[in-house]
Design a protein around this motif. Structure first.
Motif, PDB file in Angstrom:
ATOM      1  N   TRP A 206       0.835  -1.208   0.000  1.00 17.90           N
ATOM      2  CA  TRP A 206       0.000   0.000   0.000  1.00 17.90           C
ATOM      3  C   TRP A 206       0.866   1.253   0.000  1.00 17.90           C
ATOM      4  O   TRP A 206       0.577   2.221  -0.705  1.00 17.90           O
ATOM      5  CB  TRP A 206      -0.902   0.028   1.237  1.00 17.90           C
ATOM      6  N   ILE A 207       1.934   1.215   0.807  1.00 21.28           N
ATOM      7  CA  ILE A 207       2.823   2.380   0.923  1.00 21.28           C
ATOM      8  C   ILE A 207       3.529   2.636  -0.409  1.00 21.28           C
ATOM      9  O   ILE A 207       3.641   3.781  -0.862  1.00 21.28           O
ATOM     10  CB  ILE A 207       3.835   2.166   2.064  1.00 21.28           C
ATOM     11  N   ARG A 208       3.990   1.567  -1.056  1.00 22.72           N
ATOM     12  CA  ARG A 208       4.631   1.722  -2.365  1.00 22.72           C
ATOM     13  C   ARG A 208       3.656   2.272  -3.396  1.00 22.72           C
ATOM     14  O   ARG A 208       4.005   3.149  -4.204  1.00 22.72           O
ATOM     15  CB  ARG A 208       5.176   0.373  -2.850  1.00 22.72           C
ATOM     16  N   THR A 209       2.429   1.761  -3.393  1.00 26.73           N
ATOM     17  CA  THR A 209       1.422   2.201  -4.353  1.00 26.73           C
ATOM     18  C   THR A 209       1.115   3.683  -4.191  1.00 26.73           C
ATOM     19  O   THR A 209       0.797   4.380  -5.166  1.00 26.73           O
ATOM     20  CB  THR A 209       0.134   1.364  -4.194  1.00 26.73           C
ATOM     21  N   ALA A 210       1.214   4.198  -2.963  1.00 27.08           N
ATOM     22  CA  ALA A 210       0.988   5.627  -2.714  1.00 27.08           C
ATOM     23  C   ALA A 210       2.111   6.493  -3.276  1.00 27.08           C
ATOM     24  O   ALA A 210       1.982   7.720  -3.309  1.00 27.08           O
ATOM     25  CB  ALA A 210       0.842   5.873  -1.217  1.00 27.08           C
ATOM     26  N   GLY A 211       3.225   5.864  -3.698  1.00 26.62           N
ATOM     27  CA  GLY A 211       4.308   6.612  -4.329  1.00 26.62           C
ATOM     28  C   GLY A 211       5.611   6.622  -3.555  1.00 26.62           C
ATOM     29  O   GLY A 211       6.623   7.157  -4.036  1.00 26.62           O
ATOM     30  N   PHE A 212       5.631   6.034  -2.371  1.00 24.89           N
ATOM     31  CA  PHE A 212       6.825   6.078  -1.537  1.00 24.89           C
ATOM     32  C   PHE A 212       7.895   5.118  -2.044  1.00 24.89           C
ATOM     33  O   PHE A 212       7.604   4.062  -2.621  1.00 24.89           O
ATOM     34  CB  PHE A 212       6.482   5.731  -0.087  1.00 24.89           C
ATOM     35  N   THR A 213       9.140   5.486  -1.826  1.00 21.04           N
ATOM     36  CA  THR A 213      10.285   4.638  -2.146  1.00 21.04           C
ATOM     37  C   THR A 213      10.994   4.255  -0.844  1.00 21.04           C
ATOM     38  O   THR A 213      10.637   4.721   0.232  1.00 21.04           O
ATOM     39  CB  THR A 213      11.261   5.365  -3.078  1.00 21.04           C
ATOM     40  N   ARG A 214      11.990   3.392  -0.982  1.00 23.86           N
ATOM     41  CA  ARG A 214      12.779   2.928   0.171  1.00 23.86           C
ATOM     42  C   ARG A 214      11.856   2.393   1.273  1.00 23.86           C
ATOM     43  O   ARG A 214      12.044   2.636   2.466  1.00 23.86           O
ATOM     44  CB  ARG A 214      13.671   4.061   0.701  1.00 23.86           C
TER      45      ARG A 214
END
Length: 253
Positions: A206-214
């Motif tokens: 979910w966090i990656r899908t929101a645009g976050f990296t690392r």
């Protein structure tokens, strides 16, 4: 008047706010009791993951009475504590004069884009009606290269630990809440919300899908709790990701 002492799994914001209003005065004490004192340890790990610096602007979402925000303010950060419960905010203002308390929803943050150096949320994302919408809002208000840190109940990966935890949730925690809390129904909601919450890998996605990296997570207390982290990419990093994606699509064609 409708009884809002316990929210259901639809997590209507008004019901969730009412539930926390009813438990605000003793909330932190009960958390410490029901977690066996582990809540203090979890906050230490949270503080280390955030690494607050003097002068940084940090947003603590679902901040309650400010228990997690207080160490960041003590480190010199300019902390804004946001919560949907007016009762929690009132208690927080009495306890922490060095923190700005703001009423608002995690799904519609009342702040401009690129405002904060870090966004944190401790044991609150699980109570949001649309958590993925909240993650998008966290991304929006973070500055490029800003840090996201989420501390939330999770799913122990080891079977024997998971079974022991389920036993605690199903029998011991409700018993303790009945003795210690004036609103034990709220802790029935706590158990249900923990059981229905996704595991570490799902939240990471979910966090990656929101645009976050690392994006990464670390299990605490054998996976009963997980500490999730991510970064909002800089404009240059985001442009490189878009270019790589476009190149991959061309090669696939």
């Amino acid at each position: 008047m409708e009884d809002v002492s316990r929210a259901d799994m639809q997590k209507d914001p008004a019901e969730v706010a009412g539930m926390f209003d009813a438990t605000a005065k003793r909330y932190d004490l009960l958390n410490s009791l029901l977690s066996g004192g582990n809540d203090k340890l979890w906050r230490i790990h949270m503080q280390r993951a955030v690494r607050p610096q003097p002068g940084e602007r940090i947003l603590d979402v679902a901040a309650g009475t400010g228990a997690s925000a207080a160490p960041m303010a003590k480190a010199g950060a300019l902390v804004t504590a946001l919560d949907i419960s007016q009762g929690m905010l009132e208690e927080g203002r009495k306890r922490h004069a060095d923190i700005e308390f703001v009423h608002g929803s995690a799904e519609e943050l009342p702040f401009e884009d690129d405002t904060f150096d870090a966004v944190t949320i401790s044991f609150g994302l699980r109570n949001v009606q649309h958590p993925r919408a909240a993650l998008s809002e966290f991304y929006r208000v973070l500055k490029p290269s800003g840090r996201l840190v989420i501390c939330e109940f999770s799913q122990p990966p080891v079977n024997v630990v998971r079974k022991g935890y389920e036993l605690y949730l199903g029998t011991m925690l409700p018993g303790l809440a009945k003795v210690a809390s004036s609103n034990p129904e709220a802790y029935r909601y706590l158990v249900e919300s923990i059981r229905s919450w996704p595991d570490q890998q799902s939240l990471s996605q979910w966090i990656r899908t929101a645009g976050f990296t690392r994006v990464a997570h670390r299990n605490l207390t054998m996976g009963v709790v997980a500490l999730h982290r991510g970064r909002k990419p800089t404009e240059q990093t985001a442009a490189m990701r878009v270019a790589r994606h476009a190149q991959a699509e061309e090669q696939a064609d």
